[in-house]
Scaffold this active site. Sequence first.
Site, short mmCIF file in Angstrom:
data_model
loop_
_atom_site.label_atom_id
_atom_site.label_comp_id
_atom_site.label_asym_id
_atom_site.label_seq_id
_atom_site.Cartn_x
_atom_site.Cartn_y
_atom_site.Cartn_z
N LYS A 56 1.29 -1.01 0.02
CA LYS A 56 -0.11 0.25 0.14
C LYS A 56 0.90 1.42 -0.36
CE LYS A 56 -3.33 -1.46 2.87
NZ LYS A 56 -3.82 -1.69 4.34
N LYS A 115 1.82 2.82 2.68
CA LYS A 115 1.81 3.16 3.33
C LYS A 115 2.56 3.26 5.13
CE LYS A 115 -3.00 3.66 4.73
NZ LYS A 115 -4.28 3.07 4.46
#
Length: 130
Positions: free
Chosen positions: A45, A47
């Site tokens: 992701k 992230k």
Amino acid sequence: MKRVITYGTFDLLHYGHINILRRAKQLGDYLIVALSTDEFNWNMKQKKCYFTYEERKQLLEAIRYVDLVIPEENWEQKVSDVKEYHIDTFVIGDDWEGKFDFLKEYCDVVYLPRTPEISTTQIKYDLNKE
């Protein structure tokens, strides 16, 4: 017993998270949260979480609506999780509407409205403005 599962990162825990967990728990008797691992968040992701997986897991385990926290390590594990944990209902925020309809072959799929005025992304943005 009706089993419910939801997935998420749950970083910077806020009342929007609590709302979705409470509503998910209302759909059954036992709520499992599949929590994104740090490696999954970064590798898949892109992230970076403020809190580590273990810290986020401890926070979730302290919430009365949550019965079990398991690691989410990849996108593909949802079908095997549903089978392994005998899930009746899969729950996720409505920003994912339609993306998990393939699970309807195995369980009910419910897309819950998110709390519109709060998100981890919004918190990070607001904190960076100052």
